[in-house]
Scaffold this motif. Structure first.
Motif, short mmCIF file in Angstrom:
data_model
loop_
_atom_site.label_atom_id
_atom_site.label_comp_id
_atom_site.label_asym_id
_atom_site.label_seq_id
_atom_site.Cartn_x
_atom_site.Cartn_y
_atom_site.Cartn_z
N MET A 1 1.09 -1.19 -0.24
CA MET A 1 -0.07 0.07 0.06
C MET A 1 1.11 1.09 -0.11
N LEU A 2 0.38 1.84 -1.04
CA LEU A 2 1.55 3.22 -1.14
C LEU A 2 1.54 4.02 -0.13
N PHE A 3 0.77 4.38 1.06
CA PHE A 3 0.69 5.53 1.98
C PHE A 3 1.33 4.78 3.31
N LYS A 4 1.22 3.36 3.38
CA LYS A 4 0.93 3.06 4.87
C LYS A 4 2.81 3.24 5.34
N PRO A 5 3.09 3.22 6.61
CA PRO A 5 4.24 3.49 7.82
C PRO A 5 4.89 1.81 6.93
N LYS A 6 6.73 2.62 6.54
CA LYS A 6 7.79 1.27 5.87
C LYS A 6 7.93 1.26 7.40
N THR A 7 8.12 -0.34 7.92
CA THR A 7 9.03 -0.87 8.02
C THR A 7 10.30 -1.78 7.74
N ASN A 8 10.12 -1.96 6.80
CA ASN A 8 11.34 -2.18 6.47
C ASN A 8 11.95 -1.62 4.76
N ARG A 9 13.54 -1.96 4.92
CA ARG A 9 14.26 -0.37 4.10
C ARG A 9 13.48 -1.52 2.50
N ALA A 10 13.68 -2.26 1.89
CA ALA A 10 12.78 -2.84 0.70
C ALA A 10 11.23 -2.03 0.31
N ASP A 11 10.86 -2.17 1.71
CA ASP A 11 9.59 -1.05 1.39
C ASP A 11 9.65 0.19 1.35
N PHE A 12 10.52 0.49 0.82
CA PHE A 12 10.63 1.97 1.59
C PHE A 12 11.18 2.47 -0.36
N GLU A 13 12.33 1.31 -0.59
CA GLU A 13 12.87 2.03 -1.70
C GLU A 13 12.25 1.50 -2.71
N ARG A 14 10.95 0.44 -2.23
CA ARG A 14 10.64 0.67 -3.54
C ARG A 14 9.50 1.65 -3.71
N GLU A 15 8.94 2.20 -2.38
CA GLU A 15 7.61 3.73 -2.17
C GLU A 15 9.20 4.67 -3.36
N VAL A 16 10.32 5.08 -3.26
CA VAL A 16 11.11 6.14 -3.59
C VAL A 16 10.87 5.58 -4.97
N LEU A 17 11.48 4.89 -5.70
CA LEU A 17 11.72 4.01 -6.88
C LEU A 17 10.13 4.70 -7.62
N LEU A 18 9.25 4.43 -6.87
CA LEU A 18 7.92 4.62 -7.56
C LEU A 18 7.53 5.55 -7.68
N GLU A 19 7.66 6.47 -6.71
CA GLU A 19 8.30 8.17 -6.53
C GLU A 19 8.68 9.29 -7.38
N ILE A 20 9.57 8.46 -7.64
CA ILE A 20 10.64 9.18 -9.20
C ILE A 20 9.83 9.14 -10.31
N ALA A 21 9.39 7.47 -10.20
CA ALA A 21 9.11 6.97 -12.00
C ALA A 21 7.43 7.87 -12.20
N TYR A 22 6.68 8.29 -11.13
CA TYR A 22 5.73 9.00 -11.45
C TYR A 22 5.62 10.56 -11.95
N MET A 23 7.41 11.03 -10.81
CA MET A 23 7.50 12.50 -11.20
C MET A 23 7.67 12.34 -12.58
N ARG A 24 8.75 11.99 -13.13
CA ARG A 24 9.74 11.22 -13.94
C ARG A 24 8.54 11.26 -15.22
N ASP A 25 7.63 10.38 -15.27
CA ASP A 25 6.11 10.12 -16.03
C ASP A 25 5.08 11.08 -16.70
N LEU A 26 4.95 12.18 -15.31
CA LEU A 26 4.05 13.19 -14.95
C LEU A 26 4.60 14.36 -15.68
N HIS A 27 5.88 14.80 -15.15
CA HIS A 27 6.75 15.69 -15.24
C HIS A 27 8.28 16.36 -16.16
N GLY A 28 8.85 15.21 -16.70
CA GLY A 28 9.70 15.24 -17.66
C GLY A 28 10.52 15.69 -16.93
#
Length: 72
Positions: A1-28
């Protein structure tokens, strides 16, 4: 789930990569600037803020890298 608290590094890393991809797709090429603005929003807090701050930090590093500056 996107907004739940991240309890481990893998979850955090995945969310960061998703945010980067989202920002690039939307804002170039403006992704870094938009991510930085979002990270500064006062109402944003907790785990979501940490994800956006890290995404902005990584986008800034990419934006300021030698390969990017060579294309300008």
């Amino acid at each position: 789930m996107l907004f739940k608290p991240k309890t481990n590094r893998a979850d955090f890393e995945r969310e960061v990569l998703l945010e980067i991809a989202y920002m690039r797709d939307l804002h170039g090429d403006e992704a870094y600037l938009v991510a930085t603005e979002r990270a500064r929003r006062p109402h944003l807090g907790g785990p979501r803020k940490r994800v956006i701050e890290e995404a902005a930090r990584r986008l800034a590093a990419e934006d300021n890298g030698p390969a990017t500056n060579a294309r300008r």
